[in-house]
Motif scaffolding. Structure first.
Motif, short mmCIF file in Angstrom:
data_model
loop_
_atom_site.label_atom_id
_atom_site.label_comp_id
_atom_site.label_asym_id
_atom_site.label_seq_id
_atom_site.Cartn_x
_atom_site.Cartn_y
_atom_site.Cartn_z
N MET A 111 0.83 -1.20 0.00
CA MET A 111 0.00 0.00 0.00
C MET A 111 0.87 1.26 0.00
O MET A 111 0.64 2.18 -0.78
CB MET A 111 -0.93 -0.01 1.22
CG MET A 111 -1.96 1.08 1.20
SD MET A 111 -3.12 0.84 -0.15
CE MET A 111 -4.35 2.04 0.29
N SER B 228 2.54 1.65 -3.37
CA SER B 228 1.63 1.63 -4.52
C SER B 228 1.93 0.45 -5.45
O SER B 228 2.01 0.60 -6.66
CB SER B 228 1.69 2.94 -5.29
OG SER B 228 1.32 4.02 -4.47
N LYS C 20 -6.52 -1.65 -0.37
CA LYS C 20 -7.50 -0.90 -1.16
C LYS C 20 -8.89 -1.51 -1.02
O LYS C 20 -9.89 -0.80 -1.08
CB LYS C 20 -7.10 -0.91 -2.65
CG LYS C 20 -5.92 -0.02 -2.95
CD LYS C 20 -5.61 0.01 -4.43
CE LYS C 20 -6.64 0.83 -5.18
NZ LYS C 20 -6.30 0.96 -6.62
N GLY D 101 -2.32 -0.82 -5.59
CA GLY D 101 -2.17 -1.25 -4.21
C GLY D 101 -2.69 -2.65 -3.99
O GLY D 101 -3.14 -3.32 -4.91
#
Length: 175
Positions: free
Chosen positions: A90, A93, A127, A155
């Protein structure tokens, strides 16, 4: 064609373009491991010694290839070991999908052995965190997870796989 949820899941990943996965084998997703056995050269499974390492490998794979890194871990301590890799994906990314074995749906909410509420644990770190509750929705959810991991800011996505969803037979087709 009739197949169990484990085989359907693997066929969905292949149809989406997955070619490599990482993980630590666990009894909570044996049907997936059985399905992966016959995918040599299509969807290879990289055996790892620790779930954290597997999650970091999947995160790095996603970052380097632009395709979601696929990781399989077992419930409880397995997924908590992998959680730092999800957090890293996360923060970096990195597109990643973490598949986690889960207690059967008939045992949910009973404090079954190593039961965790994955939506609660990963809701703010990934996400999207979802649990399969109908084997026929597996293709839809896996496709959405793939798209979610890649779109916008890439993510991680976490998908909980109740044991009975992996062993239940279905006529649903991969997409």
């Amino acid at each position: 064609m009739v197949r169990n949820g484990g085989h359907l899941l693997v066929e969905c990943l292949i149809a989406l373009g997955a070619s490599k996965s990482f993980g630590v084998p666990g009894e909570s997703y044996l049907a997936v491991l059985d399905a992966l056995h016959d995918t040599h050269g299509k969807l290879d499974y990289v055996l790892c010694r620790n779930e954290g390492g597997a999650a970091f490998m999947a995160s790095a794979y996603g970052k380097l290839t632009g395709s979601p890194g696929i990781c399989f871990v077992t419930r409880g301590p397995g997924v908590t070991n992998a959680s730092i890799g999800v957090h890293t994906a996360m923060q970096d990314s990195s597109p990643m999908i973490l598949f986690v074995g889960q207690v059967g749906t008939d045992m949910k909410g009973r404090e079954a052995f190593q039961e965790i509420d994955y939506r609660a644990v990963f809701g703010t770190v990934a996400k999207w965190a979802v649990e399969i509750d109908d084997v026929s929705r597996l293709p839809e959810i896996v496709a959405r997870a793939w798209t979610t991991a890649l779109t916008g800011r890439p993510g991680p996505v976490v998908i909980a796989l109740p044991e009975d969803m992996l062993t239940t037979l279905t006529e649903a087709a991969p997409r």
